[in-house]
Design an enzyme around this catalytic site. Sequence first.
Site, PDB file in Angstrom:
ATOM      1  N   HIS A 245       0.859  -1.178  -0.006  1.00 16.54           N
ATOM      2  CA  HIS A 245      -0.018   0.102  -0.023  1.00 16.54           C
ATOM      3  C   HIS A 245       1.006   1.362  -0.082  1.00 16.54           C
ATOM      4  O   HIS A 245       0.396   2.188  -0.726  1.00 16.54           O
ATOM      5  CB  HIS A 245      -0.764  -0.075   1.125  1.00 16.54           C
ATOM      6  CG  HIS A 245      -1.914  -0.960   1.347  1.00 16.54           C
ATOM      7  ND1 HIS A 245      -1.943  -1.901   2.423  1.00 16.54           N
ATOM      8  CD2 HIS A 245      -2.914  -1.563   0.534  1.00 16.54           C
ATOM      9  CE1 HIS A 245      -2.753  -2.765   2.288  1.00 16.54           C
ATOM     10  NE2 HIS A 245      -3.513  -2.673   0.958  1.00 16.54           N
TER      11      HIS A 245
ATOM     12  N   LYS B 184     -18.367  -6.619   7.230  1.00 18.19           N
ATOM     13  CA  LYS B 184     -16.845  -7.220   7.207  1.00 18.19           C
ATOM     14  C   LYS B 184     -16.160  -7.458   8.227  1.00 18.19           C
ATOM     15  O   LYS B 184     -16.512  -6.577   9.170  1.00 18.19           O
ATOM     16  CB  LYS B 184     -16.226  -6.520   6.089  1.00 18.19           C
ATOM     17  CG  LYS B 184     -15.185  -7.050   5.311  1.00 18.19           C
ATOM     18  CD  LYS B 184     -14.434  -6.379   4.208  1.00 18.19           C
ATOM     19  CE  LYS B 184     -13.053  -6.969   3.688  1.00 18.19           C
ATOM     20  NZ  LYS B 184     -12.428  -6.472   2.825  1.00 18.19           N
TER      21      LYS B 184
ATOM     22  N   ARG C  33      -1.872  -6.198  -8.799  1.00 16.62           N
ATOM     23  CA  ARG C  33      -0.647  -7.219  -8.436  1.00 16.62           C
ATOM     24  C   ARG C  33      -0.745  -8.205  -9.581  1.00 16.62           C
ATOM     25  O   ARG C  33      -0.377  -7.938 -10.668  1.00 16.62           O
ATOM     26  CB  ARG C  33      -0.908  -7.861  -6.937  1.00 16.62           C
ATOM     27  CG  ARG C  33      -0.657  -6.817  -6.036  1.00 16.62           C
ATOM     28  CD  ARG C  33      -1.000  -7.373  -4.560  1.00 16.62           C
ATOM     29  NE  ARG C  33      -2.408  -7.590  -4.877  1.00 16.62           N
ATOM     30  CZ  ARG C  33      -3.082  -8.128  -3.846  1.00 16.62           C
ATOM     31  NH1 ARG C  33      -2.656  -8.246  -2.411  1.00 16.62           N
ATOM     32  NH2 ARG C  33      -4.392  -8.415  -3.841  1.00 16.62           N
TER      33      ARG C  33
ATOM     34  N   SER D  71      -2.549  -7.821   2.849  1.00 17.58           N
ATOM     35  CA  SER D  71      -2.958  -7.865   4.732  1.00 17.58           C
ATOM     36  C   SER D  71      -3.083  -8.978   4.658  1.00 17.58           C
ATOM     37  O   SER D  71      -2.697  -9.230   6.109  1.00 17.58           O
ATOM     38  CB  SER D  71      -4.090  -6.652   4.597  1.00 17.58           C
ATOM     39  OG  SER D  71      -3.874  -5.391   4.090  1.00 17.58           O
TER      40      SER D  71
HETATM   41  O1  PNS Z   1      -8.852  -3.119   0.385  1.00 18.66           O
HETATM   42  P1  PNS Z   1      -9.817  -3.618  -0.471  1.00 18.66           P
HETATM   43  O2  PNS Z   1     -10.914  -4.388   0.764  1.00 18.66           O
HETATM   44  O3  PNS Z   1      -9.726  -4.687  -1.678  1.00 18.66           O
HETATM   45  O4  PNS Z   1     -10.742  -2.329  -0.825  1.00 18.66           O
HETATM   46  C1  PNS Z   1     -12.270  -2.642  -1.376  1.00 18.66           C
HETATM   47  C2  PNS Z   1     -12.959  -1.236  -1.744  1.00 18.66           C
HETATM   48  C3  PNS Z   1     -12.827  -0.490  -0.334  1.00 18.66           C
HETATM   49  C4  PNS Z   1     -12.139  -0.620  -2.934  1.00 18.66           C
HETATM   50  C5  PNS Z   1     -14.271  -1.567  -2.103  1.00 18.66           C
HETATM   51  O5  PNS Z   1     -14.699  -2.770  -1.689  1.00 18.66           O
HETATM   52  C6  PNS Z   1     -15.312  -0.425  -1.930  1.00 18.66           C
HETATM   53  O6  PNS Z   1     -15.133   0.461  -2.621  1.00 18.66           O
HETATM   54  N1  PNS Z   1     -16.285  -0.354  -1.195  1.00 18.66           N
HETATM   55  C7  PNS Z   1     -17.221   0.545  -0.871  1.00 18.66           C
HETATM   56  C8  PNS Z   1     -18.436   0.294  -1.507  1.00 18.66           C
HETATM   57  C9  PNS Z   1     -18.552   0.572  -2.979  1.00 18.66           C
HETATM   58  O7  PNS Z   1     -18.837   1.590  -3.298  1.00 18.66           O
HETATM   59  N2  PNS Z   1     -18.406  -0.419  -4.004  1.00 18.66           N
HETATM   60  C10 PNS Z   1     -18.449  -0.233  -5.363  1.00 18.66           C
HETATM   61  C11 PNS Z   1     -19.612  -0.483  -6.048  1.00 18.66           C
HETATM   62  S1  PNS Z   1     -20.512  -2.080  -5.943  1.00 18.66           S
END
Ligand code: PNS
Length: 178
Positions: free
Chosen positions: A18, A42, A93, A132
């Site tokens: 990150h 979550k 990645r 993570s």
């Molecule tokens: O680190 P991560 O868990 O891979 O990040 C995922 C993230 C935060 C980018 C994604 O889950 C997110 O944006 N969640 C908020 C809800 C949302 O807007 N989802 C996208 C449209 S369905």
Amino acid sequence: MNKIAVYPGSFDPITKGHMDIINRAVFLFDKVIIGVLNNSSKKYWFSLEERVEMIKKIIPTEYKNKIEVKGFRGLLIDFMRNNDASIIIRGLRAVSDYEYELQLALTNKKLADGDIDTIFLPASRETLYLSSSIVKELAMYGGRLEDFVDNAIIEIIKNKVRKVEEVNDEKSKNICSR
Ligand code: PNS
């Protein structure tokens, strides 16, 4: 016009992967907001406050005026609108990331009527394999964390492992005494 980008994620916890993305993104935008998601369905190891604090602890001081760290709930595009941001940054990645990331990027663009776009930064070779989840697994089994997370947060992660172990011990005691 100020170009404000959001780097969203769970950051549970923040890794050197990150940080690599953040350190490169600061040169591409006027401001980078690290958006730390709190999704109530979550299970995180670290609370939202702990995740935000860990990130703040390790942001290089020279970037402090260009980077903000904020928690958010709900849709990413709402968080972006509230912060006048128009670009989402995501790290890529392996190829396996791509399908999910493309889905996210296209959904967000559709939801924002085209006003928001996603920019992918390829992970550096040194952090290509890092996540993570790997850090948490290593921490659980007492592995060395120095190569994967900033030194400043290693003790915080180790303390969390101790707490998780205490809770698990307590649970197994309760099961045994039934
Ligand atoms: O680190 P991560 O868990 O891979 O990040 C995922 C993230 C935060 C980018 C994604 O889950 C997110 O944006 N969640 C908020 C809800 C949302 O807007 N989802 C996208 C449209 S369905």
